[in-house]
Write a protein that holds these residues in place. Structure first.
Motif, mmCIF file in Angstrom:
data_model
loop_
_atom_site.group_PDB
_atom_site.id
_atom_site.type_symbol
_atom_site.label_atom_id
_atom_site.label_comp_id
_atom_site.label_asym_id
_atom_site.label_seq_id
_atom_site.Cartn_x
_atom_site.Cartn_y
_atom_site.Cartn_z
ATOM 1 N N ARG A 193 15.967 0.017 -13.963
ATOM 2 C CA ARG A 193 16.079 1.316 -14.865
ATOM 3 C C ARG A 193 17.297 2.067 -14.885
ATOM 4 O O ARG A 193 17.432 3.062 -15.381
ATOM 5 C CB ARG A 193 14.658 1.933 -14.944
ATOM 6 N N TYR A 194 18.281 1.660 -13.975
ATOM 7 C CA TYR A 194 19.490 2.355 -13.558
ATOM 8 C C TYR A 194 20.532 1.887 -13.537
ATOM 9 O O TYR A 194 20.551 0.330 -13.715
ATOM 10 C CB TYR A 194 19.059 3.249 -11.902
ATOM 11 N N LEU A 195 21.649 2.574 -13.621
ATOM 12 C CA LEU A 195 23.055 1.580 -13.739
ATOM 13 C C LEU A 195 23.314 1.029 -12.348
ATOM 14 O O LEU A 195 23.413 1.436 -11.203
ATOM 15 C CB LEU A 195 24.071 2.811 -13.917
ATOM 16 N N ILE A 200 -1.927 -11.517 -18.242
ATOM 17 C CA ILE A 200 -1.257 -10.671 -17.388
ATOM 18 C C ILE A 200 -2.290 -9.755 -16.736
ATOM 19 O O ILE A 200 -3.126 -9.285 -17.435
ATOM 20 C CB ILE A 200 -0.191 -9.793 -18.078
ATOM 21 N N HIS A 201 -1.895 -9.262 -15.462
ATOM 22 C CA HIS A 201 -2.533 -8.191 -14.638
ATOM 23 C C HIS A 201 -1.788 -7.000 -14.607
ATOM 24 O O HIS A 201 -0.620 -7.098 -13.755
ATOM 25 C CB HIS A 201 -3.215 -8.892 -13.375
ATOM 26 N N GLU A 202 -2.252 -5.832 -14.754
ATOM 27 C CA GLU A 202 -1.295 -4.650 -14.357
ATOM 28 C C GLU A 202 -2.533 -3.761 -13.481
ATOM 29 O O GLU A 202 -3.501 -3.453 -14.007
ATOM 30 C CB GLU A 202 -0.993 -3.906 -15.690
ATOM 31 N N SER A 203 -1.916 -3.466 -12.215
ATOM 32 C CA SER A 203 -2.713 -2.780 -11.487
ATOM 33 C C SER A 203 -2.587 -1.224 -11.575
ATOM 34 O O SER A 203 -3.554 -0.607 -11.323
ATOM 35 C CB SER A 203 -2.273 -3.165 -9.846
ATOM 36 N N ASP A 204 -1.237 -0.978 -11.778
ATOM 37 C CA ASP A 204 -1.137 0.626 -11.935
ATOM 38 C C ASP A 204 -1.460 1.123 -13.087
ATOM 39 O O ASP A 204 -1.812 0.522 -14.057
ATOM 40 C CB ASP A 204 0.288 0.843 -11.530
ATOM 41 N N LEU A 205 -1.868 2.800 -12.856
ATOM 42 C CA LEU A 205 -2.175 3.239 -14.368
ATOM 43 C C LEU A 205 -1.304 3.455 -15.287
ATOM 44 O O LEU A 205 -1.398 2.940 -16.654
ATOM 45 C CB LEU A 205 -2.291 4.886 -13.826
ATOM 46 N N THR A 206 0.061 3.108 -14.971
ATOM 47 C CA THR A 206 1.136 2.846 -16.251
ATOM 48 C C THR A 206 1.614 1.531 -15.993
ATOM 49 O O THR A 206 2.259 1.090 -14.703
ATOM 50 C CB THR A 206 2.315 4.058 -16.152
ATOM 51 N N PRO A 207 2.048 0.692 -17.055
ATOM 52 C CA PRO A 207 2.678 -0.593 -16.691
ATOM 53 C C PRO A 207 4.171 -0.658 -16.219
ATOM 54 O O PRO A 207 4.836 0.152 -16.666
ATOM 55 C CB PRO A 207 2.377 -1.138 -18.117
ATOM 56 N N ARG A 212 9.013 4.637 -11.717
ATOM 57 C CA ARG A 212 8.770 5.117 -13.120
ATOM 58 C C ARG A 212 7.575 6.062 -12.988
ATOM 59 O O ARG A 212 7.349 6.656 -14.102
ATOM 60 C CB ARG A 212 8.480 3.901 -13.893
ATOM 61 N N GLY A 213 7.343 6.645 -11.855
ATOM 62 C CA GLY A 213 6.288 7.668 -11.818
ATOM 63 C C GLY A 213 5.003 6.958 -11.600
ATOM 64 O O GLY A 213 3.980 7.944 -11.576
ATOM 65 N N ASP A 214 4.521 5.880 -11.290
ATOM 66 C CA ASP A 214 3.324 5.130 -11.491
ATOM 67 C C ASP A 214 2.360 5.420 -10.288
ATOM 68 O O ASP A 214 1.232 5.861 -10.337
ATOM 69 C CB ASP A 214 3.283 3.724 -11.753
ATOM 70 N N GLN A 215 3.196 5.659 -9.035
ATOM 71 C CA GLN A 215 2.575 6.185 -7.870
ATOM 72 C C GLN A 215 2.226 7.494 -7.768
ATOM 73 O O GLN A 215 1.235 7.811 -7.331
ATOM 74 C CB GLN A 215 3.440 5.756 -6.634
ATOM 75 N N LEU A 216 2.667 8.210 -8.557
ATOM 76 C CA LEU A 216 2.536 9.497 -8.743
ATOM 77 C C LEU A 216 1.080 10.024 -9.459
ATOM 78 O O LEU A 216 0.172 10.768 -9.012
ATOM 79 C CB LEU A 216 3.447 10.398 -9.462
ATOM 80 N N LEU A 217 1.059 9.062 -10.501
ATOM 81 C CA LEU A 217 -0.302 9.088 -11.317
ATOM 82 C C LEU A 217 -1.204 8.514 -10.479
ATOM 83 O O LEU A 217 -2.494 8.865 -10.493
ATOM 84 C CB LEU A 217 -0.037 8.383 -12.569
#
Length: 361
Positions: free
Chosen positions: A64-66, A120-127, A287-292
Protein backbone atom coordinates in the motif's frame (compact mmCIF):
# COMPACT_ATOMS: atom_id res chain seq x y z
CA UNK A 1 -11.92 -39.18 -3.85
CA UNK A 2 -12.31 -35.45 -3.22
CA UNK A 3 -9.32 -33.12 -3.43
CA UNK A 4 -8.80 -29.74 -1.76
CA UNK A 5 -6.00 -27.24 -2.22
CA UNK A 6 -5.22 -24.81 0.60
CA UNK A 7 -3.35 -21.54 0.14
CA UNK A 8 -2.27 -18.58 2.25
CA UNK A 9 0.98 -17.21 3.57
CA UNK A 10 3.40 -14.38 4.16
CA UNK A 11 2.93 -14.49 7.94
CA UNK A 12 1.88 -17.08 10.51
CA UNK A 13 -1.53 -15.43 10.77
CA UNK A 14 -2.21 -16.37 7.15
CA UNK A 15 -1.47 -20.03 7.87
CA UNK A 16 -2.90 -20.88 11.32
CA UNK A 17 -6.50 -21.29 10.10
CA UNK A 18 -5.26 -23.70 7.42
CA UNK A 19 -3.35 -25.61 10.10
CA UNK A 20 -6.59 -25.94 12.04
CA UNK A 21 -8.58 -27.07 8.97
CA UNK A 22 -6.19 -29.49 7.23
CA UNK A 23 -6.51 -32.34 9.79
CA UNK A 24 -10.30 -32.41 9.25
CA UNK A 25 -9.86 -33.16 5.56
CA UNK A 26 -7.07 -35.66 6.07
CA UNK A 27 -9.25 -37.57 8.56
CA UNK A 28 -12.15 -37.49 6.10
CA UNK A 29 -9.99 -39.02 3.37
CA UNK A 30 -9.65 -35.97 1.11
CA UNK A 31 -6.54 -35.60 -1.00
CA UNK A 32 -5.02 -32.47 0.55
CA UNK A 33 -2.41 -30.21 -1.06
CA UNK A 34 -1.02 -26.72 -0.47
CA UNK A 35 0.13 -23.89 -2.74
CA UNK A 36 2.46 -21.32 -1.21
CA UNK A 37 5.58 -19.29 -1.90
CA UNK A 38 9.04 -20.71 -2.41
CA UNK A 39 10.52 -19.63 0.91
CA UNK A 40 7.69 -18.10 2.97
CA UNK A 41 6.84 -19.08 6.53
CA UNK A 42 3.88 -21.09 5.19
CA UNK A 43 6.26 -23.65 3.66
CA UNK A 44 8.00 -24.19 6.99
CA UNK A 45 4.75 -24.43 8.96
CA UNK A 46 2.90 -26.72 6.55
CA UNK A 47 5.72 -29.13 5.72
CA UNK A 48 6.73 -29.46 9.39
CA UNK A 49 3.17 -30.17 10.53
CA UNK A 50 1.68 -32.28 7.74
CA UNK A 51 2.60 -34.85 5.14
CA UNK A 52 0.85 -33.00 2.32
CA UNK A 53 2.15 -32.15 -1.13
CA UNK A 54 3.44 -28.56 -1.16
CA UNK A 55 3.59 -26.62 -4.44
CA UNK A 56 5.58 -23.38 -4.78
CA UNK A 57 4.67 -20.49 -7.07
CA UNK A 58 6.06 -17.04 -7.79
CA UNK A 59 4.70 -14.26 -5.58
CA UNK A 60 4.85 -10.50 -5.45
CA UNK A 61 4.03 -8.54 -2.32
CA UNK A 62 0.94 -6.34 -2.50
CA UNK A 63 2.04 -3.05 -0.98
CA UNK A 64 0.00 0.00 0.00
CA UNK A 65 3.09 2.23 -0.04
CA UNK A 66 5.68 3.41 -2.55
CA UNK A 67 8.56 1.00 -3.05
CA UNK A 68 10.80 0.30 -6.04
CA UNK A 69 9.82 -3.39 -5.78
CA UNK A 70 6.31 -2.34 -6.82
CA UNK A 71 7.65 -2.08 -10.38
CA UNK A 72 8.81 -5.72 -10.43
CA UNK A 73 6.17 -7.42 -8.32
CA UNK A 74 3.21 -7.17 -10.76
CA UNK A 75 5.23 -9.34 -13.15
CA UNK A 76 5.78 -11.87 -10.33
CA UNK A 77 2.03 -11.89 -9.63
CA UNK A 78 1.25 -12.51 -13.33
CA UNK A 79 3.81 -15.33 -13.38
CA UNK A 80 2.23 -16.74 -10.21
CA UNK A 81 -1.25 -16.67 -11.82
CA UNK A 82 0.05 -18.59 -14.82
CA UNK A 83 1.78 -21.14 -12.58
CA UNK A 84 -1.30 -21.53 -10.36
CA UNK A 85 -3.58 -21.89 -13.40
CA UNK A 86 -1.45 -24.69 -14.86
CA UNK A 87 -1.01 -26.38 -11.49
CA UNK A 88 -4.72 -26.35 -10.66
CA UNK A 89 -5.61 -27.51 -14.18
CA UNK A 90 -3.30 -30.50 -13.68
CA UNK A 91 -4.29 -31.31 -10.08
CA UNK A 92 -8.06 -30.93 -10.65
CA UNK A 93 -9.12 -30.09 -7.07
CA UNK A 94 -12.79 -29.98 -6.15
CA UNK A 95 -12.29 -26.71 -4.26
CA UNK A 96 -9.65 -24.19 -3.12
CA UNK A 97 -9.60 -22.72 0.38
CA UNK A 98 -7.68 -19.45 0.80
CA UNK A 99 -6.58 -17.82 4.05
CA UNK A 100 -5.20 -14.72 2.37
CA UNK A 101 -1.80 -13.11 2.16
CA UNK A 102 -0.14 -12.06 -1.07
CA UNK A 103 0.60 -15.63 -2.23
CA UNK A 104 -3.13 -16.44 -2.29
CA UNK A 105 -4.20 -13.99 -5.01
CA UNK A 106 -2.64 -15.88 -7.97
CA UNK A 107 -4.06 -19.15 -6.59
CA UNK A 108 -7.60 -17.79 -6.26
CA UNK A 109 -7.50 -16.32 -9.77
CA UNK A 110 -5.96 -19.52 -11.14
CA UNK A 111 -8.79 -21.54 -9.58
CA UNK A 112 -11.43 -19.16 -10.96
CA UNK A 113 -9.95 -19.45 -14.45
CA UNK A 114 -10.29 -23.24 -14.10
CA UNK A 115 -13.90 -22.84 -12.86
CA UNK A 116 -12.97 -24.31 -9.47
CA UNK A 117 -15.01 -22.98 -6.52
CA UNK A 118 -13.06 -20.92 -3.99
CA UNK A 119 -13.80 -20.18 -0.34
CA UNK A 120 -11.89 -17.32 1.29
CA UNK A 121 -11.41 -16.79 5.01
CA UNK A 122 -10.92 -13.33 6.57
CA UNK A 123 -9.88 -13.27 10.23
CA UNK A 124 -9.71 -9.55 10.90
CA UNK A 125 -12.55 -7.10 11.31
CA UNK A 126 -11.52 -5.32 8.10
CA UNK A 127 -10.31 -7.32 5.09
CA UNK A 128 -6.72 -7.46 3.95
CA UNK A 129 -5.72 -6.19 0.53
CA UNK A 130 -5.18 -9.72 -0.82
CA UNK A 131 -8.67 -10.84 0.20
CA UNK A 132 -10.18 -7.64 -1.20
CA UNK A 133 -8.55 -8.36 -4.56
CA UNK A 134 -9.49 -12.04 -4.46
CA UNK A 135 -13.08 -11.66 -3.23
CA UNK A 136 -14.72 -11.15 -6.68
CA UNK A 137 -13.39 -14.57 -7.70
CA UNK A 138 -14.68 -16.36 -4.56
CA UNK A 139 -17.87 -18.37 -4.15
CA UNK A 140 -18.05 -17.68 -0.43
CA UNK A 141 -16.24 -15.57 2.18
CA UNK A 142 -16.03 -16.82 5.77
CA UNK A 143 -15.52 -14.14 8.42
CA UNK A 144 -14.63 -14.03 12.11
CA UNK A 145 -16.45 -10.76 12.84
CA UNK A 146 -20.02 -10.20 11.68
CA UNK A 147 -19.15 -6.57 10.85
CA UNK A 148 -16.72 -7.71 8.14
CA UNK A 149 -19.53 -8.50 5.70
CA UNK A 150 -20.07 -4.77 5.10
CA UNK A 151 -16.65 -4.63 3.39
CA UNK A 152 -17.56 -7.41 0.95
CA UNK A 153 -20.56 -8.52 -1.06
CA UNK A 154 -22.90 -9.36 1.85
CA UNK A 155 -24.52 -12.20 -0.06
CA UNK A 156 -21.19 -14.01 -0.25
CA UNK A 157 -20.35 -13.70 3.46
CA UNK A 158 -20.89 -16.20 6.25
CA UNK A 159 -19.79 -15.37 9.80
CA UNK A 160 -18.27 -18.51 11.37
CA UNK A 161 -16.48 -16.95 14.35
CA UNK A 162 -12.85 -17.59 15.26
CA UNK A 163 -11.09 -20.69 13.96
CA UNK A 164 -9.09 -22.17 16.83
CA UNK A 165 -6.54 -24.95 16.61
CA UNK A 166 -7.59 -28.04 18.55
CA UNK A 167 -4.08 -28.59 19.91
CA UNK A 168 -4.28 -25.34 21.90
CA UNK A 169 -6.60 -27.09 24.35
CA UNK A 170 -4.08 -29.89 24.86
CA UNK A 171 -1.22 -27.82 26.28
CA UNK A 172 0.61 -29.08 29.36
CA UNK A 173 2.15 -26.61 31.81
CA UNK A 174 4.78 -29.08 33.05
CA UNK A 175 5.95 -29.73 29.49
CA UNK A 176 6.12 -25.97 29.01
CA UNK A 177 8.29 -25.47 32.10
CA UNK A 178 10.58 -28.30 31.02
CA UNK A 179 10.93 -26.80 27.53
CA UNK A 180 11.95 -23.33 28.76
CA UNK A 181 13.85 -24.59 31.80
CA UNK A 182 11.83 -22.73 34.43
CA UNK A 183 11.50 -24.31 37.86
CA UNK A 184 8.38 -23.98 40.01
CA UNK A 185 9.51 -20.72 41.64
CA UNK A 186 6.33 -18.73 42.25
CA UNK A 187 6.78 -15.91 39.79
CA UNK A 188 4.03 -15.19 37.25
CA UNK A 189 5.07 -15.89 33.66
CA UNK A 190 4.55 -13.44 30.80
CA UNK A 191 4.67 -14.55 27.16
CA UNK A 192 5.54 -11.76 24.71
CA UNK A 193 4.75 -12.21 21.02
CA UNK A 194 5.55 -9.59 18.39
CA UNK A 195 4.23 -11.70 15.52
CA UNK A 196 6.09 -14.27 13.43
CA UNK A 197 8.13 -11.50 11.79
CA UNK A 198 8.92 -9.82 15.10
CA UNK A 199 8.69 -6.19 16.20
CA UNK A 200 11.82 -4.10 16.70
CA UNK A 201 10.00 -1.58 18.89
CA UNK A 202 8.45 -4.19 21.19
CA UNK A 203 11.72 -6.13 21.36
CA UNK A 204 13.68 -3.02 22.29
CA UNK A 205 11.28 -1.90 25.02
CA UNK A 206 11.05 -5.40 26.52
CA UNK A 207 14.83 -5.68 26.77
CA UNK A 208 15.11 -2.18 28.20
CA UNK A 209 12.55 -3.18 30.87
CA UNK A 210 13.97 -6.58 31.78
CA UNK A 211 15.79 -5.64 34.99
CA UNK A 212 12.65 -4.11 36.47
CA UNK A 213 10.27 -6.61 34.91
CA UNK A 214 12.01 -9.76 36.14
CA UNK A 215 11.90 -8.62 39.75
CA UNK A 216 8.30 -9.87 39.82
CA UNK A 217 7.83 -11.85 36.61
CA UNK A 218 9.45 -14.42 34.39
CA UNK A 219 9.51 -13.60 30.70
CA UNK A 220 9.29 -15.77 27.59
CA UNK A 221 9.98 -13.59 24.58
CA UNK A 222 9.15 -14.67 21.01
CA UNK A 223 11.10 -11.99 19.20
CA UNK A 224 10.84 -13.03 15.54
CA UNK A 225 13.29 -14.34 12.97
CA UNK A 226 16.72 -12.72 13.16
CA UNK A 227 15.97 -10.74 16.35
CA UNK A 228 17.68 -12.84 19.04
CA UNK A 229 20.07 -11.03 21.40
CA UNK A 230 22.60 -13.49 22.79
CA UNK A 231 24.20 -10.82 25.00
CA UNK A 232 21.34 -10.94 27.54
CA UNK A 233 22.06 -12.96 30.68
CA UNK A 234 19.00 -13.15 32.93
CA UNK A 235 17.83 -16.36 34.60
CA UNK A 236 14.19 -15.23 34.44
CA UNK A 237 14.27 -14.50 30.70
CA UNK A 238 14.04 -16.82 27.71
CA UNK A 239 14.00 -15.72 24.08
CA UNK A 240 13.09 -17.61 20.92
CA UNK A 241 12.64 -16.55 17.32
CA UNK A 242 9.44 -18.55 17.02
CA UNK A 243 7.79 -21.48 18.82
CA UNK A 244 5.61 -23.92 16.93
CA UNK A 245 4.84 -27.33 18.43
CA UNK A 246 5.50 -26.26 22.02
CA UNK A 247 3.30 -23.14 21.87
CA UNK A 248 0.20 -24.79 23.43
CA UNK A 249 2.35 -25.84 26.40
CA UNK A 250 3.85 -22.35 26.72
CA UNK A 251 0.45 -20.65 26.61
CA UNK A 252 -1.05 -23.09 29.12
CA UNK A 253 1.85 -22.43 31.48
CA UNK A 254 1.82 -18.62 31.28
CA UNK A 255 -0.20 -16.14 33.35
CA UNK A 256 -0.24 -13.15 30.98
CA UNK A 257 0.33 -12.40 27.30
CA UNK A 258 1.67 -9.30 25.56
CA UNK A 259 1.00 -9.39 21.84
CA UNK A 260 0.18 -7.67 18.60
CA UNK A 261 -3.54 -7.75 17.82
CA UNK A 262 -3.87 -10.14 14.91
CA UNK A 263 -7.28 -11.79 15.06
CA UNK A 264 -6.16 -15.44 15.10
CA UNK A 265 -3.79 -14.96 18.02
CA UNK A 266 -6.02 -12.84 20.24
CA UNK A 267 -8.96 -15.22 19.90
CA UNK A 268 -6.63 -18.04 20.92
CA UNK A 269 -5.63 -16.11 24.06
CA UNK A 270 -9.31 -15.39 24.70
CA UNK A 271 -10.24 -19.06 24.45
CA UNK A 272 -7.50 -19.89 26.98
CA UNK A 273 -8.62 -17.01 29.24
CA UNK A 274 -5.18 -15.39 29.33
CA UNK A 275 -5.24 -11.72 30.44
CA UNK A 276 -3.53 -9.77 27.70
CA UNK A 277 -1.95 -6.48 26.77
CA UNK A 278 -2.40 -5.78 23.06
CA UNK A 279 -0.01 -3.50 21.18
CA UNK A 280 -1.66 -3.17 17.75
CA UNK A 281 0.20 -2.21 14.62
CA UNK A 282 -0.18 1.50 13.93
CA UNK A 283 -1.96 3.04 10.94
CA UNK A 284 1.44 3.81 9.45
CA UNK A 285 2.41 0.12 9.61
CA UNK A 286 -0.87 -1.41 8.46
CA UNK A 287 -4.38 -0.78 7.17
CA UNK A 288 -5.52 -0.32 10.79
CA UNK A 289 -7.10 -3.75 11.21
CA UNK A 290 -5.25 -4.50 14.45
CA UNK A 291 -6.41 -1.20 15.94
CA UNK A 292 -10.01 -2.25 15.31
CA UNK A 293 -9.42 -5.80 16.61
CA UNK A 294 -7.88 -4.42 19.81
CA UNK A 295 -10.63 -1.83 20.28
CA UNK A 296 -13.28 -4.53 19.92
CA UNK A 297 -11.60 -6.69 22.57
CA UNK A 298 -11.04 -3.74 24.90
CA UNK A 299 -14.72 -2.73 24.67
CA UNK A 300 -15.69 -6.21 25.89
CA UNK A 301 -13.20 -6.11 28.78
CA UNK A 302 -11.01 -8.87 27.34
CA UNK A 303 -7.74 -6.93 27.22
CA UNK A 304 -5.76 -3.82 28.01
CA UNK A 305 -4.55 -1.84 24.99
CA UNK A 306 -1.18 -0.08 24.91
CA UNK A 307 -0.69 1.87 21.69
CA UNK A 308 2.78 1.74 20.19
CA UNK A 309 3.05 5.53 20.19
CA UNK A 310 2.84 5.41 24.02
CA UNK A 311 5.06 2.32 24.37
CA UNK A 312 8.17 2.80 26.51
CA UNK A 313 9.66 0.97 29.53
CA UNK A 314 7.65 3.00 32.05
CA UNK A 315 4.29 2.60 30.29
CA UNK A 316 4.94 -1.11 29.72
CA UNK A 317 5.77 -1.81 33.37
CA UNK A 318 2.76 0.21 34.56
CA UNK A 319 0.44 -1.64 32.17
CA UNK A 320 1.72 -5.05 33.27
CA UNK A 321 1.27 -4.22 36.95
CA UNK A 322 -2.25 -2.98 36.27
CA UNK A 323 -3.06 -6.13 34.29
CA UNK A 324 -1.77 -8.31 37.12
CA UNK A 325 -3.85 -6.44 39.71
CA UNK A 326 -7.00 -6.82 37.57
CA UNK A 327 -6.28 -10.42 36.51
CA UNK A 328 -9.47 -11.95 37.95
CA UNK A 329 -11.68 -9.29 36.36
CA UNK A 330 -10.23 -9.99 32.93
CA UNK A 331 -10.68 -13.73 33.39
CA UNK A 332 -14.33 -13.25 34.41
CA UNK A 333 -14.97 -11.12 31.34
CA UNK A 334 -13.32 -13.67 29.05
CA UNK A 335 -15.38 -16.47 30.60
CA UNK A 336 -18.49 -14.92 29.04
CA UNK A 337 -17.18 -15.58 25.53
CA UNK A 338 -19.03 -18.37 23.72
CA UNK A 339 -17.23 -19.78 20.68
CA UNK A 340 -18.73 -21.50 17.65
CA UNK A 341 -17.27 -24.69 16.26
CA UNK A 342 -15.88 -22.71 13.33
CA UNK A 343 -13.81 -25.62 12.03
CA UNK A 344 -16.94 -27.76 11.58
CA UNK A 345 -18.89 -24.87 10.08
CA UNK A 346 -16.20 -24.19 7.47
CA UNK A 347 -15.74 -27.90 6.77
CA UNK A 348 -19.46 -28.25 6.00
CA UNK A 349 -19.44 -25.16 3.80
CA UNK A 350 -16.48 -26.53 1.85
CA UNK A 351 -18.19 -29.90 1.38
CA UNK A 352 -21.37 -28.19 0.15
CA UNK A 353 -19.54 -25.90 -2.28
CA UNK A 354 -17.14 -28.56 -3.57
CA UNK A 355 -19.86 -30.61 -5.27
CA UNK A 356 -19.34 -28.90 -8.62
CA UNK A 357 -15.55 -29.23 -8.67
CA UNK A 358 -13.69 -30.62 -11.68
CA UNK A 359 -13.58 -34.14 -10.27
CA UNK A 360 -17.41 -34.21 -10.25
CA UNK A 361 -17.81 -33.35 -13.89
Amino acid sequence: MKKIIFTGGGSAGHVTVNIAMIPEFIRAGWLTEYIGSVDGIEKQLITSNFNVKYHSISTGKLRRYLDWQNVKDPFKVVKGIMQAYQLIKKQKPNIVFSKGGFVSVPVVIGAWLNKIPVIIHESDLTPGLANKLASPFASLICTTFSETSSYFNNHKCYCVGPVLRDELTKGDAERGRAFVGFSNIKKPIIVIMGGSLGSRKINHVIRESLTQLTKKFRVIHLCGKGHLDSSIANSDYREYEYINEELPDILTMCDFVISRAGSNSIFEFLSLKKPMILIPLTKEQSRGDQLLNAASFESKGYCKVLHEEQLNPDSLIASIYELAEEKERYIRNMSSFERNDAVSLIYNLIVENAKNGLNDE
